[in-house]
Design an enzyme around this catalytic site. Structure first.
Site, PDB file in Angstrom:
ATOM      1  N   ARG A  46     103.828 150.687 107.664  1.00 19.17           N
ATOM      2  CA  ARG A  46     103.275 150.166 106.402  1.00 19.17           C
ATOM      3  C   ARG A  46     104.399 150.001 105.377  1.00 19.17           C
ATOM      4  NH1 ARG A  46     101.080 153.640 103.196  1.00 19.17           N
ATOM      5  NH2 ARG A  46      99.774 154.632 104.763  1.00 19.17           N
ATOM      6  N   TYR A  98      93.510 127.402  92.902  1.00 20.80           N
ATOM      7  CA  TYR A  98      92.919 127.647  94.212  1.00 20.80           C
ATOM      8  C   TYR A  98      91.634 128.466  93.992  1.00 20.80           C
ATOM      9  CZ  TYR A  98      92.261 129.718  98.796  1.00 20.80           C
ATOM     10  OH  TYR A  98      91.716 130.127  99.987  1.00 20.80           O
ATOM     11  N   ASP A 170     102.434 130.060  91.871  1.00 22.56           N
ATOM     12  CA  ASP A 170     101.932 129.855  93.237  1.00 22.56           C
ATOM     13  C   ASP A 170     102.557 128.554  93.742  1.00 22.56           C
ATOM     14  OD1 ASP A 170     100.490 129.106  95.506  1.00 22.56           O
ATOM     15  OD2 ASP A 170      98.581 129.866  94.750  1.00 22.56           O
ATOM     16  N   LYS A 195      99.992 128.517 104.989  1.00 23.80           N
ATOM     17  CA  LYS A 195     100.070 127.067 104.886  1.00 23.80           C
ATOM     18  C   LYS A 195     101.438 126.567 105.377  1.00 23.80           C
ATOM     19  CE  LYS A 195      96.151 128.120 102.987  1.00 23.80           C
ATOM     20  NZ  LYS A 195      95.941 128.242 101.564  1.00 23.80           N
TER      21      LYS A 195
HETATM   22  C1  LIG Z   1      95.309 129.172 100.665  1.00 22.19           C
HETATM   23  C2  LIG Z   1      95.818 129.365  99.302  1.00 22.19           C
HETATM   24  C3  LIG Z   1      95.835 130.632  98.708  1.00 22.19           C
HETATM   25  C4  LIG Z   1      95.262 131.847  99.400  1.00 22.19           C
HETATM   26  O1  LIG Z   1      95.988 132.209 100.527  1.00 22.19           O
HETATM   27  P1  LIG Z   1      95.355 132.895 101.834  1.00 22.19           P
HETATM   28  O2  LIG Z   1      96.509 132.967 102.758  1.00 22.19           O
HETATM   29  O3  LIG Z   1      94.248 132.006 102.310  1.00 22.19           O
HETATM   30  O4  LIG Z   1      94.827 134.209 101.418  1.00 22.19           O
HETATM   31  C5  LIG Z   1      96.370 130.748  97.433  1.00 22.19           C
HETATM   32  N1  LIG Z   1      96.853 129.663  96.765  1.00 22.19           N
HETATM   33  C6  LIG Z   1      96.841 128.438  97.319  1.00 22.19           C
HETATM   34  C7  LIG Z   1      97.386 127.291  96.528  1.00 22.19           C
HETATM   35  C8  LIG Z   1      96.320 128.237  98.583  1.00 22.19           C
HETATM   36  O5  LIG Z   1      96.299 127.006  99.101  1.00 22.19           O
END
Ligand SMILES: *Cc1c(COP(=O)(O)O)cnc(C)c1O
Length: 381
Positions: A46, A98, A170, A195
């Site tokens: 962890r 998001y 983000d 992603k």
């Molecule tokens: C998918 C996404 C998230 C969340 O991420 P997860 O891996 O699904 O928890 C946050 N911000 C954006 C812009 C996203 O596309």
């Protein structure tokens, strides 16, 4: 080191014991000690795991950061950032976030006494106006999901610095191929590595990158103490994914521009949202800030009914109707019933997520096939 090289070699070394070029999957929870507390730097996974360490270094390298941290999902990474704060602290976020981020802020953290303001960051003055004596952080997403609004990162971080606030960006949609928010004044970069960083739709993961040592220590403590880490197998997959990030993004951007241009000229399409189009309301900021325009776009049909959108989505052949984005394969999504269903309808309509809005994650297939697929479904409606 240039970006094309950095994704492959940045802060990476061959595994010292054997020279193994790829870091092995250290599938272990614990590590032997020769005497209590005496060990080779690893106690329990962890806290630290060599495969995750290698990935965290790669994450840091691609965002020009000193430190990287990897989490079990993008939301787990955001959760870690928000845990820096205490009741009554105020956070300013964009109004086109998001859906899951919005849900976490409003449904989970507001219960613990944190307060949030959601503002249109197209105009950085809205950020300045929303600052109160309790404001601690600005949470920024650019380009936004699903409407691809572009925020001027430098303008917002300037306001943040003048007011002693942290800025977190983000950077999931843009990726470090397109811009590096830390270089533009941000303190924390966050990614859903699910992603583009992973890039193959085969894992769920989050990342944070920071330069400040004290901030890294705080975040690392939360990662360890709250426990939302990613495992060694997923770390290996993401390390492998990152190596092709530059070359994938080059094709994503190329295809994104071709698909956006095709849609913009189609008689059944009402509006296309892609920062690389000169018709995009934030085109000037996008051109200044983004090295290319990526693979994400959305569009509205002239027939603004759910039925038309559904018919289109049900009949695509090359695009897959699915949540998520950023993989090598092209995906299509209906934000109002899928990714953004967690936003209450009045809010959704206010920000422009209408019934016929369709979001595309343009993959790295041949653009001719992608355009032919869209053409055949647009003919049906
Ligand atoms: C998918 C996404 C998230 C969340 O991420 P997860 O891996 O699904 O928890 C946050 N911000 C954006 C812009 C996203 O596309």
């Amino acid at each position: 080191m240039k970006f094309n090289t950095k994704v492959i070699h940045g802060k990476q070394q061959h595994e010292p014991a054997t020279g193994s070029v790829m870091v092995p999957i250290y599938q272990t929870s614990t590590y032997a000690q020769s005497s209590p507390g005496k060990h080779k730097g690893y106690e329990y996974s962890r806290g630290e795991n060599p495969t995750r360490d290698a990935l965290e270094n790669a994450f840091a390298a691609i965002e020009n950061a000193k430190h990287g941290l990897a989490f079990g999902s993008g939301l787990a990474a955001i959760d870690c950032v928000i845990r820096l704060f205490s009741p009554n602290d105020h956070i300013i976020a964009g109004d086109d976030l998001y859906g899951g981020t919005y849900r976490m802020f409003t449904k989970i953290f507001s219960k613990y006494g944190l307060t949030f303001s959601f503002v249109d960051m197209n105009n950085p003055e809205n950020v300045a106006k929303a600052i109160t004596k309790n404001t601690k952080m600005i949470w920024l997403e650019t380009p936004t999901n699903p409407l691809l609004k572009v925020t001027d990162i430098e303008a917002v971080t300037k306001i943040a610095k003048e007011n002693n606030l942290i800025t977190a960006v983000d950077n999931t949609f843009a990726t470090p191929y397109i811009h590096n928010p830390l270089d533009l004044g941000a303190d924390i970069v966050m990614h859903s590595a699910t992603k583009y960083l992973g890039g193959h739709s085969d894992l769920v993961m989050g990342a944070l990158m920071v330069n400040d040592n004290a901030l890294h220590q705080q975040l690392k403590f939360i990662q360890f103490a709250a426990g939302a880490i990613t495992g060694p197998m997923d770390s290996f997959l993401a390390l492998r994914g990152v190596k092709t990030l530059a070359i994938r993004m080059e094709r994503h951007s190329e295809n994104g521009m071709k698909v956006a241009t095709f849609l913009e000229n189609h008689p059944k399409v009402a509006e296309v949202f892609y920062p690389g189009l000169t018709s995009h309301p934030n085109y000037e900021v996008a051109k200044k800030q983004m090295r290319s325009f990526g693979g994400m776009l959305s569009f509205k049909l002239k027939d603004n009914s759910q039925a038309a959108a559904f018919k289109l989505l049900e009949n695509l052949n090359v695009f897959t109707l699915a949540e998520s984005l950023g993989g090598v394969e092209s995906l299509a999504n209906h934000p109002s019933t899928m990714t953004h269903a967690s936003i209450p309808e009045p809010e959704r309509l206010k920000i422009g997520i209408t019934e016929s809005l369709i979001r595309l994650s343009v993959g790295i297939e041949d653009a001719t096939d992608l355009i032919a697929d869209l053409e055949q479904v647009l003919e049906m409606i």
